[in-house]
Write a protein that holds these residues in place. Structure first.
Motif, short mmCIF file in Angstrom:
data_model
loop_
_atom_site.label_atom_id
_atom_site.label_comp_id
_atom_site.label_asym_id
_atom_site.label_seq_id
_atom_site.Cartn_x
_atom_site.Cartn_y
_atom_site.Cartn_z
N THR A 1 14.29 41.37 60.17
CA THR A 1 15.38 41.21 61.03
C THR A 1 15.87 39.76 60.63
O THR A 1 17.26 39.30 60.42
N THR A 2 14.88 38.74 60.84
CA THR A 2 15.28 37.30 60.93
C THR A 2 15.91 36.79 59.71
O THR A 2 16.97 36.22 59.55
N SER B 1 18.78 22.89 55.77
CA SER B 1 18.49 21.96 56.73
C SER B 1 18.67 20.66 56.00
O SER B 1 18.28 20.75 54.77
N MET C 1 19.57 36.94 59.02
CA MET C 1 20.09 35.65 59.85
C MET C 1 20.37 34.43 59.43
O MET C 1 21.02 33.66 59.24
N ARG C 2 19.15 34.16 58.62
CA ARG C 2 19.00 32.78 58.11
C ARG C 2 19.94 32.69 56.75
O ARG C 2 20.26 31.55 56.56
N ASP D 1 7.25 41.45 56.26
CA ASP D 1 6.63 41.06 57.41
C ASP D 1 7.83 41.18 58.63
O ASP D 1 7.47 41.51 59.75
N ASP D 2 8.83 40.49 57.98
CA ASP D 2 9.87 40.44 59.14
C ASP D 2 11.19 40.83 58.57
O ASP D 2 11.72 40.14 57.55
N LEU E 1 22.87 32.79 55.81
CA LEU E 1 24.08 32.22 55.96
C LEU E 1 24.26 30.81 56.46
O LEU E 1 25.11 30.10 56.41
N ASP E 2 22.97 30.49 56.76
CA ASP E 2 22.82 29.07 57.41
C ASP E 2 22.84 28.27 56.28
O ASP E 2 22.32 28.27 55.36
N GLN E 3 23.27 27.05 56.62
CA GLN E 3 23.24 25.77 55.89
C GLN E 3 21.91 25.63 55.70
O GLN E 3 21.11 25.57 56.77
#
Lengths: 57, 770
Positions: free
Chosen positions: A35-36, A46, A39-40, A32-33, A42-44
């Motif tokens: 690109t995002t 939550s 980006m997500r 569905d997506d 490598l994020d820690q």
């Protein structure tokens, strides 16, 4: 040639298996997506998600 | 220490946190990076003084909720840090279960628990530094879109798997398989073809059926005829024991066409405007006399409400405060702010520049003049989208020609020779001459053009732009904010050098002002400190500001009175001039000008070289229009000034093949009336909604790029069509001569497709680096 009797159904099964995998991935929204998520990645996590994980283990 | 080492490696032009290129040597590309870099922590309860509390009322939240989820359009997403920061919302607000960003579509999805309050989330997003707009349930297409896209992907996957496997079996047959293996391969052809026929090709059947129902020639019709007849023919041959099959070539062209269509659809969904933005006024907040906060939509006729400085007036109304300084440029293009006095009528879309004013509403937001304008604009858009593009027309002609030819040939050849052979050849013709280059090449070309445009900072909202672009003859420019920068610049002073002390006093006087002069001065004298010693600052509407500096001495305090006054009509090339008085004596004069953009003159010149007529349409005064227009090289007869939005529209409608470029609300109607409407960066949302193209990069530079991509698209389309024509004539002739058998069809068709593919890709390479 008799090996063909074995090999071709195997090849077709394999193909069907991948097709099924693709269907599953599509249905669960993985395409569905595009690109995002990159980006997500490598994020820690939550704090909330981390807590949930700790509670589960 | 480690951190400073790192700092050295990152050059000044990159964001300190995420590495994105930044402008003006800023340390961070966005506030998200700054916040994430500084171990921020804020868990606040915004119960008190939350301006979004109205969102919690059921009648409000109801219009936005969509299966427990709310959707926001986030205006200023910059980089991955923004995604990280926004997705941390559940950390800050425990009643929020999920926050998911779709970066490509600027969409945020929020899921709340039963106790969750939307107002808290809205406030939080604002606190994080983003402009978010709640999207109404009715405007949200992406959800249903995703489901449709998934379905399409599955059909393509099946078609691809079928085409690939069929090719293997067909190859085995061509290579001379025999015995049981041959029989097995032959029947496998049929079995494998069925999922494609019954599942993947569904959308073609719908298209073909509609084509018959509405009696229009649509490209789906010949595709279905080719598909079904080649299936019937191949199955017949299979049963008869012959090895002439079209299964593999049919499967591969169906697969390719499906793929091309999906590619085009995705590009359009992704690059054409993501969601329809409602008015930016909807989310603005105002206060009534009794201090209750309201949003624009809630204001009723007769309500008296407060409009703060720099805020837009949401409804038509009457000014209750004695005086107000109002920027009407959005509404009518007038570049200088106007002074309004008590009891004068103000309109929705005006912007208040003075201190907070009171307004009594004469209309609701729906009933305002502005809204009427917008409704008209939207009616226009509907008409505009009924445009049949070139390749569709050509495809229709080709289809008609091929089928007429096939029909005639079948009858004649069948009459003189045999109907069996005649049918074979006609079928070969239909399969081979399937308008692949049209069904595949044109959409692909368009998709590549969209993508390239997006990379160059041009967002397209309408798929036909490129085809219309080549017919454009008359280009209309708006003045304020389009050809010019839309803000005042200090161009000249008297005396030429003003000492720092005076500068700082002038800045002190203009400290709290929203007048364009104040902005121009702040921009021009960035490095000068604002004098803190001014007292009794008083803004007198329309004429200037006054203030005092008290210098204490031994005997008695000395009072210096400073005043900034506007000079009467100007003599230079300026739009506005002010004089600075110290105790009544002039100490300085400042001249301001709404300067032309750097590229305007060059651009107009380039367009005129292409034999395009450039016009200027403005609501501003005639003298200013002539001055600016002629500076750009626009002919005097082509300059129209002092126009209302309806008049702009009327002028455009007199011409054919028009393009309009603008930014203000007053351009919205004209933009929708022109063949191609372009809104430049910084335009109001309402203007963007009525245009076909939006420049994401500042200024007018993208216009040249747009024309360049347009001509590339045009060349590529024409080359593809020529290739298709040559291919169709040759292959069609061979087919009718009986030289094409299924084997040759399997070779020729992919070849033509690859040729078109290469031609499309090559068409958009910038060979000369300009």
């Amino acid at each position: 040639m008799s090996v063909l009797i074995l090999v071709i159904p195997m090849a077709l099964l394999l193909g069907a298996g991948f097709l099924y995998a693709f269907f599953w991935a599509t249905s669960s929204g993985q395409f569905d997506d595009l690109t995002t998520p990159s980006m997500r990645m490598l994020d820690q996590d939550s704090k909330k998600l981390q807590n949930n994980k700790e509670n589960n283990t | 220490m480690e951190k400073t080492n790192l700092d050295l490696h990152i050059s000044n032009e990159h964001c300190h946190y995420c590495g994105t290129t930044t402008s003006h040597g800023q340390r961070y590309c966005c506030s998200a990076c700054e916040k994430l870099d500084s171990d921020f922590a804020f868990v606040k309860d915004y119960k008190e003084s939350n301006p979004y509390l109205y969102l919690d009322k059921p009648e409000y939240s109801h219009t936005f909720i969509n299966e427990n989820q709310y959707h926001f359009f986030i205006e200023n997403l910059q980089c991955s840090s923004c995604v990280h920061l926004i997705e941390k919302i559940p950390d800050f607000y425990s009643e929020c279960i999920l926050a998911r960003v779709n970066f490509g579509q600027n969409l945020l999805t929020i899921e709340l628990s039963a106790k969750g309050q939307l107002s808290q989330v809205a406030k939080l997003i604002e606190e994080l530094g983003y402009n978010a707009y709640l999207i109404k349930k009715a405007d949200l297409e992406s959800q249903s879109r995703h489901l449709k896209n998934r379905e399409d992907l599955k059909k393509i996957a099946v078609a691809g798997a079928v085409a690939g496997n069929l090719m293997i079996f067909a190859f085995a047959i061509y290579a001379g398989a025999d015995g049981i293996a041959l029989q097995f391969f032959r029947w496998m052809n049929l079995v494998l073809f069925l999922p494609l026929l019954l599942y993947s090709a569904q959308s073609f059947y719908v298209g073909a059926w509609n084509s018959i129902k509405y009696r229009v020639v649509h490209i789906d019709l010949p595709i279905v005829i080719a598909l079904v007849s080649s299936f019937a023919f191949s199955t017949y041959n299979l049963i008869q024991g012959s090895n002439d099959f079209y299964f593999d070539s049919t499967a591969s062209f169906i697969f390719l066409i499906l793929l091309a269509r999906y590619f085009v659809k995705i590009t359009q969904q992704y690059y054409l405007s993501p969601v329809r933005l409602g008015s930016s006024l909807v989310n603005q907040k105002y206060t009534l006399l009794d201090h209750t906060p309201v949003v624009a939509e809630q204001i009723k006729i007769g309500d008296v409400f407060k409009v703060s400085a720099d805020q837009m007036i949401p409804v038509d109304g009457i000014l209750v405060s004695p005086k107000a300084l109002i920027d009407t440029s959005y509404y009518n293009g007038e570049s200088m702010p106007q002074v309004f006095t008590e009891a004068l009528q103000v309109y929705s879309g005006f912007k208040n520049l003075s201190e907070p004013i009171l307004i009594q509403a004469l209309s609701t937001m729906q009933g305002s003049e502005l809204n009427k304008l917008l409704t008209q604009t939207q009616d226009h858009l509907f008409i505009k989208n009924n445009y049949i593009n070139l390749s569709d027309k050509l495809a229709q002609r080709l289809v008609t020609t091929v089928f007429t030819l096939a029909g005639l040939f079948f009858i004649f050849w069948g009459y003189f020779h045999s109907y069996q052979e005649s049918f074979n050849r006609v079928l070969a013709l239909i399969v081979v001459a399937c308008p692949c280059a049209l069904a595949f090449g044109s959409p692909l070309t368009m998709a590549i053009a969209f993508k390239k445009a997006q990379k160059k900072g041009i967002a397209l909202r309408n798929a036909n732009v490129f085809e219309k672009l080549n017919h454009v003859k008359n280009i209309f420019f708006d003045k304020t904010g389009t050809l010019t920068q839309g803000q005042l610049t200090l161009i000249q002073t008297w005396p030429e050098q003003i000492n720092e002390e005076l500068k700082s006093i002038i800045l002190g006087l203009e400290k709290k002002s929203y007048h364009p002069v104040a902005f121009a001065l702040r921009a021009a004298w960035k490095n000068t400190a604002v004098s803190p010693s001014l007292t009794h600052i008083k803004e007198t509407f329309g004429s200037g500001v006054k203030g005092q500096i008290i210098i204490p001495t031994d005997l008695h305090d000395l009072i210096d009175t400073y005043e900034i006054k506007s000079l009467p009509e100007n003599m230079h090339e300026d739009d506005l001039a002010v004089v600075v008085l110290k105790n009544g004596t002039a100490v300085a004069r400042l001249y301001f000008n709404d300067q032309l953009r750097l590229e305007s003159k060059d651009l107009v010149h380039k367009l005129q070289l292409k034999n395009l007529n450039c016009y200027l349409l403005t609501g501003d005064k005639k003298s200013r229009a002539l001055l600016k227009g002629q500076a750009c090289g626009i002919k005097q007869d082509y300059i129209f000034s002092e126009l209302y939005p309806e008049e702009k529209k009327a002028i455009i409608e007199k011409y054919h093949s028009t393009m309009m470029i603008g930014d203000g609300l007053n351009d919205a109607l004209a933009l929708s009336a022109s063949d191609i409407g372009i809104s430049i960066k910084g335009s109001s949302h309402l203007t963007i909604d009525s245009s076909d193209v939006l420049f994401l990069r500042g200024g007018l530079e993208p216009l040249i790029e747009l024309f360049k991509i347009g001509s590339q698209a045009d060349h590529t389309l024409k080359r593809n069509l020529t290739l298709a024509l040559i291919y169709n004539i040759t292959a069609g002739t061979f087919a009718l001569l009986g030289l094409i058998n299924p084997f040759w069809a399997a070779v020729l068709m992919p070849m033509s497709t690859v040729l078109v593919l290469i031609s499309s890709l090559l068409g958009f390479i910038d060979w000369r680096n300009t």
